[in-house]
Design an enzyme around this catalytic site. Structure first.
Site, PDB file in Angstrom:
ATOM      1  N   ARG A 244      15.832 -33.989 -87.742  1.00  0.00           N
ATOM      2  CA  ARG A 244      15.721 -34.499 -86.387  1.00  0.00           C
ATOM      3  C   ARG A 244      14.861 -35.762 -86.421  1.00  0.00           C
ATOM      4  O   ARG A 244      13.829 -35.812 -87.098  1.00  0.00           O
ATOM      5  CB  ARG A 244      15.096 -33.463 -85.435  1.00  0.00           C
ATOM      6  N   GLU A 273      19.735 -40.857 -79.381  1.00  0.00           N
ATOM      7  CA  GLU A 273      21.100 -40.873 -79.908  1.00  0.00           C
ATOM      8  C   GLU A 273      22.094 -40.865 -78.757  1.00  0.00           C
ATOM      9  O   GLU A 273      21.872 -40.165 -77.769  1.00  0.00           O
ATOM     10  CB  GLU A 273      21.334 -39.651 -80.807  1.00  0.00           C
ATOM     11  N   HIS A 292      24.458 -39.274 -87.081  1.00  0.00           N
ATOM     12  CA  HIS A 292      24.234 -37.830 -86.919  1.00  0.00           C
ATOM     13  C   HIS A 292      25.507 -37.040 -87.219  1.00  0.00           C
ATOM     14  O   HIS A 292      26.022 -36.292 -86.382  1.00  0.00           O
ATOM     15  CB  HIS A 292      23.719 -37.486 -85.529  1.00  0.00           C
TER      16      HIS A 292
END
Length: 327
Positions: A244, A273, A292
């Site tokens: 993260r 994000e 991601h």
């Protein structure tokens, strides 16, 4: 024969969020036997007011991992919401306690398999050998831009030996690397069982050529990798983060990359994000960035969306499954 408008109006409405690749409908039967009306959203909304306006008519919301946050300030303004499904067995950005108080059931799914550790290893190889830069160089008519290190004989430091960390230790051992590990609750015995040597956090950064982050984001881990840790990693060290974003102090990382405090970084996760345009990380040197995708694989998506559809069907039947409750 088409359904009557009145019949359609009584069906629960399901929203599938943040389906960036527009694939959710291909991984599960979202008609659920014509019991629901499903809408897929391919974009992302950051603004809470806009999110509430979009989701107001929906009884069921399906969230992909932690792409969209559901704090109490959002949940409390969604009176129609009765079921919130998240892919994965937990979700750090859903206020589960608030959901329970508001009568909203929260359900999860199975995990993501080997997708994240495999991407982690790809990023380790990619950033240390400068693969993206070399590829761009070949396409631009240049040849052999840099000299990369070898992994064999070097040291890998793993922050966190939960679900992903032991796989990374296994890969590193296969590559002939020495493996160090640390987390707040890790014991020397547990580290040894995973093929790693337990060390302090300070020693891990000081002794490692590459540090890879596999901690859960929490109040204890936010910002746990900062300027001091990056300085200890040194000008020949690399940082990889597929966990993260906020676990690493983003501002300190940007500064370290520009200053050459570390050799490079490979990142799959970020504080915000999708990563905003003109973000400082987009111009840092020796940086490999992916959007991601640590859990984005056919195997993971099949499990995620299959379980999501099962969660909705079970809720419709009055017997919710994989229910997530506040600790």
């Amino acid at each position: 024969m088409a359904d009557a408008p009145a019949e359609r109006a009584t069906r629960p409405r399901v929203a599938i969020l943040d389906d960036y690749q527009n694939v959710a409908l291909s991984f599960a039967d979202w008609t659920l036997g014509d019991r629901v009306d499903t809408t897929v959203f391919n974009d992302h909304i950051h603004d809470e007011d806009a999110l509430v306006a979009r989701l107001a008519p929906f009884a069921v919301v399906v969230a992909m991992r932690e792409r969209t946050a559901f704090p109490e300030s959002v949940l409390s303004r969604l009176p129609a919401l009765k079921l919130l499904v998240t892919t994965g067995p937990f979700n750090a950005v859903i206020d589960v306690a608030a959901a329970q108080r508001l009568g909203i059931t929260v359900s999860g799914t199975g995990g993501a398999g080997a997708a994240t550790p495999e991407l982690t290893w790809a990023l380790i190889l990619g950033v240390t050998r400068g693969i993206a830069a070399e590829d761009a160089g070949v396409r631009a008519g240049r040849w052999q831009l840099g000299i990369g290190p070898e992994l064999m004989g070097s040291t890998l430091g793993i922050l966190g030996l939960g679900r992903t960390g032991p796989r990374i230790a296994h890969y590193a051992n296969a590559f002939g690397m020495k493996v160090l590990a640390w987390s707040q609750n890790l014991t020397p015995e547990a580290a040894a069982a995973a093929g790693a040597e337990w060390v302090s956090k300070e020693d891990l950064f000081a002794r490692s050529n590459i540090v890879t982050v596999h901690l859960k984001l929490s109040a204890r881990t936010e910002g746990i990798v900062g300027a001091a840790e990056l300085k200890a990693l040194g000008p020949k060290g690399y940082l990889v983060n597929t966990s993260r974003g906020p676990i690493v102090d983003e501002a300190a990382l940007v500064e370290a990359l520009h200053a050459g405090t570390i050799a490079g970084a490979a990142l799959d996760v970020f504080d915000v994000e999708p990563l905003p345009r003109h973000h400082p990380l987009l111009t840092t040197p020796n940086t490999l960035l992916t959007p991601h995708i640590g859990y984005v694989s056919n195997v993971a998506y099949e499990a995620f969306y299959r379980d999501c559809a099962e969660d909705v069907a079970a809720w419709l039947d009055g017997s919710p499954v994989r229910v997530i409750t506040a600790n």
